[in-house]
Design a protein around this motif. Structure first.
Motif, PDB file in Angstrom:
ATOM      1  N   VAL A  31       0.869  -1.171   0.000  1.00  0.00           N
ATOM      2  CA  VAL A  31       0.000   0.000   0.000  1.00  0.00           C
ATOM      3  C   VAL A  31       0.908   1.225   0.000  1.00  0.00           C
ATOM      4  CG1 VAL A  31      -1.754   1.304   1.259  1.00  0.00           C
ATOM      5  CG2 VAL A  31      -1.836  -1.206   1.239  1.00  0.00           C
ATOM      6  N   HIS A  32       0.793   2.015  -1.050  1.00  0.00           N
ATOM      7  CA  HIS A  32       1.598   3.241  -1.179  1.00  0.00           C
ATOM      8  C   HIS A  32       0.686   4.420  -0.854  1.00  0.00           C
ATOM      9  CE1 HIS A  32       4.270   6.305  -2.451  1.00  0.00           C
ATOM     10  NE2 HIS A  32       3.913   6.363  -3.724  1.00  0.00           N
ATOM     11  N   ALA A  33       0.804   4.920   0.389  1.00  0.00           N
ATOM     12  CA  ALA A  33      -0.094   5.964   0.869  1.00  0.00           C
ATOM     13  C   ALA A  33       0.621   7.282   1.151  1.00  0.00           C
ATOM     14  CB  ALA A  33      -0.800   5.475   2.131  1.00  0.00           C
ATOM     15  N   ALA A  34       1.824   7.425   0.675  1.00  0.00           N
ATOM     16  CA  ALA A  34       2.597   8.639   0.953  1.00  0.00           C
ATOM     17  C   ALA A  34       2.107   9.811   0.114  1.00  0.00           C
ATOM     18  CB  ALA A  34       4.075   8.383   0.659  1.00  0.00           C
ATOM     19  N   GLY A  35       2.236  10.988   0.665  1.00  0.00           N
ATOM     20  CA  GLY A  35       1.872  12.185  -0.076  1.00  0.00           C
ATOM     21  C   GLY A  35       2.232  13.439   0.683  1.00  0.00           C
ATOM     22  N   HIS A  36       2.347  14.534  -0.035  1.00  0.00           N
ATOM     23  CA  HIS A  36       2.660  15.828   0.570  1.00  0.00           C
ATOM     24  C   HIS A  36       1.984  16.908  -0.268  1.00  0.00           C
ATOM     25  CE1 HIS A  36       4.941  18.913   2.645  1.00  0.00           C
ATOM     26  NE2 HIS A  36       5.226  19.437   1.478  1.00  0.00           N
ATOM     27  N   VAL A  37       1.182  17.750   0.394  1.00  0.00           N
ATOM     28  CA  VAL A  37       0.520  18.872  -0.274  1.00  0.00           C
ATOM     29  C   VAL A  37       1.155  20.158   0.219  1.00  0.00           C
ATOM     30  CG1 VAL A  37      -1.671  20.077  -0.634  1.00  0.00           C
ATOM     31  CG2 VAL A  37      -1.661  17.598  -0.382  1.00  0.00           C
ATOM     32  N   SER A  81      -5.556  10.748  -5.629  1.00  0.00           N
ATOM     33  CA  SER A  81      -6.409  11.811  -5.108  1.00  0.00           C
ATOM     34  C   SER A  81      -7.454  12.227  -6.126  1.00  0.00           C
ATOM     35  CB  SER A  81      -5.546  13.021  -4.753  1.00  0.00           C
ATOM     36  OG  SER A  81      -6.347  14.138  -4.439  1.00  0.00           O
ATOM     37  N   SER A  82      -8.608  12.617  -5.608  1.00  0.00           N
ATOM     38  CA  SER A  82      -9.650  13.157  -6.481  1.00  0.00           C
ATOM     39  C   SER A  82      -9.231  14.504  -7.067  1.00  0.00           C
ATOM     40  CB  SER A  82     -10.972  13.303  -5.711  1.00  0.00           C
ATOM     41  OG  SER A  82     -10.806  14.200  -4.631  1.00  0.00           O
ATOM     42  N   SER A  83      -8.112  15.026  -6.605  1.00  0.00           N
ATOM     43  CA  SER A  83      -7.609  16.304  -7.140  1.00  0.00           C
ATOM     44  C   SER A  83      -7.316  16.207  -8.633  1.00  0.00           C
ATOM     45  CB  SER A  83      -6.360  16.759  -6.398  1.00  0.00           C
ATOM     46  OG  SER A  83      -5.271  15.899  -6.669  1.00  0.00           O
ATOM     47  N   THR A  84      -7.111  14.995  -9.131  1.00  0.00           N
ATOM     48  CA  THR A  84      -6.866  14.844 -10.570  1.00  0.00           C
ATOM     49  C   THR A  84      -8.117  15.170 -11.382  1.00  0.00           C
ATOM     50  OG1 THR A  84      -7.371  12.483 -10.504  1.00  0.00           O
ATOM     51  CG2 THR A  84      -5.054  13.120 -10.246  1.00  0.00           C
ATOM     52  N   VAL A  85      -9.269  15.150 -10.741  1.00  0.00           N
ATOM     53  CA  VAL A  85     -10.530  15.502 -11.395  1.00  0.00           C
ATOM     54  C   VAL A  85     -10.944  16.922 -11.030  1.00  0.00           C
ATOM     55  CG1 VAL A  85     -12.990  14.918 -11.587  1.00  0.00           C
ATOM     56  CG2 VAL A  85     -11.291  13.097 -11.425  1.00  0.00           C
ATOM     57  N   THR A  86     -10.798  17.280  -9.755  1.00  0.00           N
ATOM     58  CA  THR A  86     -11.256  18.590  -9.288  1.00  0.00           C
ATOM     59  C   THR A  86     -10.249  19.701  -9.566  1.00  0.00           C
ATOM     60  OG1 THR A  86     -10.379  18.217  -7.056  1.00  0.00           O
ATOM     61  CG2 THR A  86     -12.673  17.550  -7.474  1.00  0.00           C
ATOM     62  N   VAL A 115      -2.929  -4.001  -9.736  1.00  0.00           N
ATOM     63  CA  VAL A 115      -2.577  -2.643  -9.337  1.00  0.00           C
ATOM     64  C   VAL A 115      -3.825  -1.789  -9.357  1.00  0.00           C
ATOM     65  CG1 VAL A 115      -1.181  -0.612  -9.885  1.00  0.00           C
ATOM     66  CG2 VAL A 115      -0.240  -2.883 -10.262  1.00  0.00           C
ATOM     67  N   CYS A 116      -4.021  -1.033  -8.285  1.00  0.00           N
ATOM     68  CA  CYS A 116      -5.216  -0.215  -8.142  1.00  0.00           C
ATOM     69  C   CYS A 116      -4.831   1.148  -7.616  1.00  0.00           C
ATOM     70  CB  CYS A 116      -6.168  -0.917  -7.162  1.00  0.00           C
ATOM     71  SG  CYS A 116      -7.642   0.025  -6.775  1.00  0.00           S
ATOM     72  N   ALA A 117      -5.318   2.195  -8.272  1.00  0.00           N
ATOM     73  CA  ALA A 117      -5.147   3.555  -7.765  1.00  0.00           C
ATOM     74  C   ALA A 117      -6.491   4.008  -7.219  1.00  0.00           C
ATOM     75  CB  ALA A 117      -4.689   4.498  -8.884  1.00  0.00           C
ATOM     76  N   VAL A 118      -6.507   4.392  -5.950  1.00  0.00           N
ATOM     77  CA  VAL A 118      -7.727   4.850  -5.285  1.00  0.00           C
ATOM     78  C   VAL A 118      -7.663   6.372  -5.222  1.00  0.00           C
ATOM     79  CG1 VAL A 118      -9.119   4.723  -3.193  1.00  0.00           C
ATOM     80  CG2 VAL A 118      -7.767   2.740  -3.909  1.00  0.00           C
ATOM     81  N   ASN A 119      -8.620   7.015  -5.880  1.00  0.00           N
ATOM     82  CA  ASN A 119      -8.635   8.481  -5.939  1.00  0.00           C
ATOM     83  C   ASN A 119      -9.455   9.039  -4.782  1.00  0.00           C
ATOM     84  OD1 ASN A 119      -7.158   9.031  -8.465  1.00  0.00           O
ATOM     85  ND2 ASN A 119      -8.744   7.711  -9.298  1.00  0.00           N
ATOM     86  N   TRP A 120      -8.818   9.223  -3.636  1.00  0.00           N
ATOM     87  CA  TRP A 120      -9.500   9.716  -2.434  1.00  0.00           C
ATOM     88  C   TRP A 120      -9.959  11.131  -2.635  1.00  0.00           C
ATOM     89  CZ3 TRP A 120     -10.505   6.158   1.122  1.00  0.00           C
ATOM     90  CH2 TRP A 120      -9.700   5.027   1.173  1.00  0.00           C
TER      91      TRP A 120
END
Length: 120
Positions: A31-37, A81-86, A115-120
């Motif tokens: 599970v790759h859950a890393a991120g930085h905004v 992230s849903s940011s790819t849509v919004t 492989v699955c990308a979940v767009n939170w």
């Protein structure tokens, strides 16, 4: 379940984490859950700021890709992230990093590793 914590963009650290997994407990999923905004206007952002946003997602995924070729594990889940849509204002680098995850998941579709990308 074994949980490892560290900087996914640090290939040596990730290799060490893998080496610590007992042989009798094979790795089944990642599970790759890393991120930085770090919001900010594109023209005001420095290259270092953009790299800081890219590191956990883009560089981290490159490390994962190198260490987990197709078939090395049953499943890889990417927290996108849903940011790819919004496409929120001030997050062009974050949107791009998550779009990279989505594209990589699409690229790996149909292989031995699910492989699955979940767009939170």
């Amino acid at each position: 379940m074994i949980v490892q914590r560290g900087d996914v963009a640090d290939a040596a650290r990730l290799r060490a984490a893998l080496a610590s997994i007992p042989d009798d407990r094979p790795l089944r999923g990642v599970v790759h859950a890393a991120g930085h905004v770090d919001d900010g206007p594109l023209l005001a952002r420095t290259l270092d700021q953009v790299e800081e946003v890219f590191a956990p997602k883009v560089t981290g995924l490159k490390v994962i890709d190198a260490l987990f070729p197709d078939g090395a594990t049953d499943l890889i889940v990417l927290f996108s992230s849903s940011s790819t849509v919004t496409t929120p204002a001030g997050q062009v680098d974050y949107v791009a990093a998550n779009a990279y995850l989505n594209a990589w998941a699409h690229h790996r579709r149909g292989g031995r590793t699910r492989v699955c990308a979940v767009n939170w």
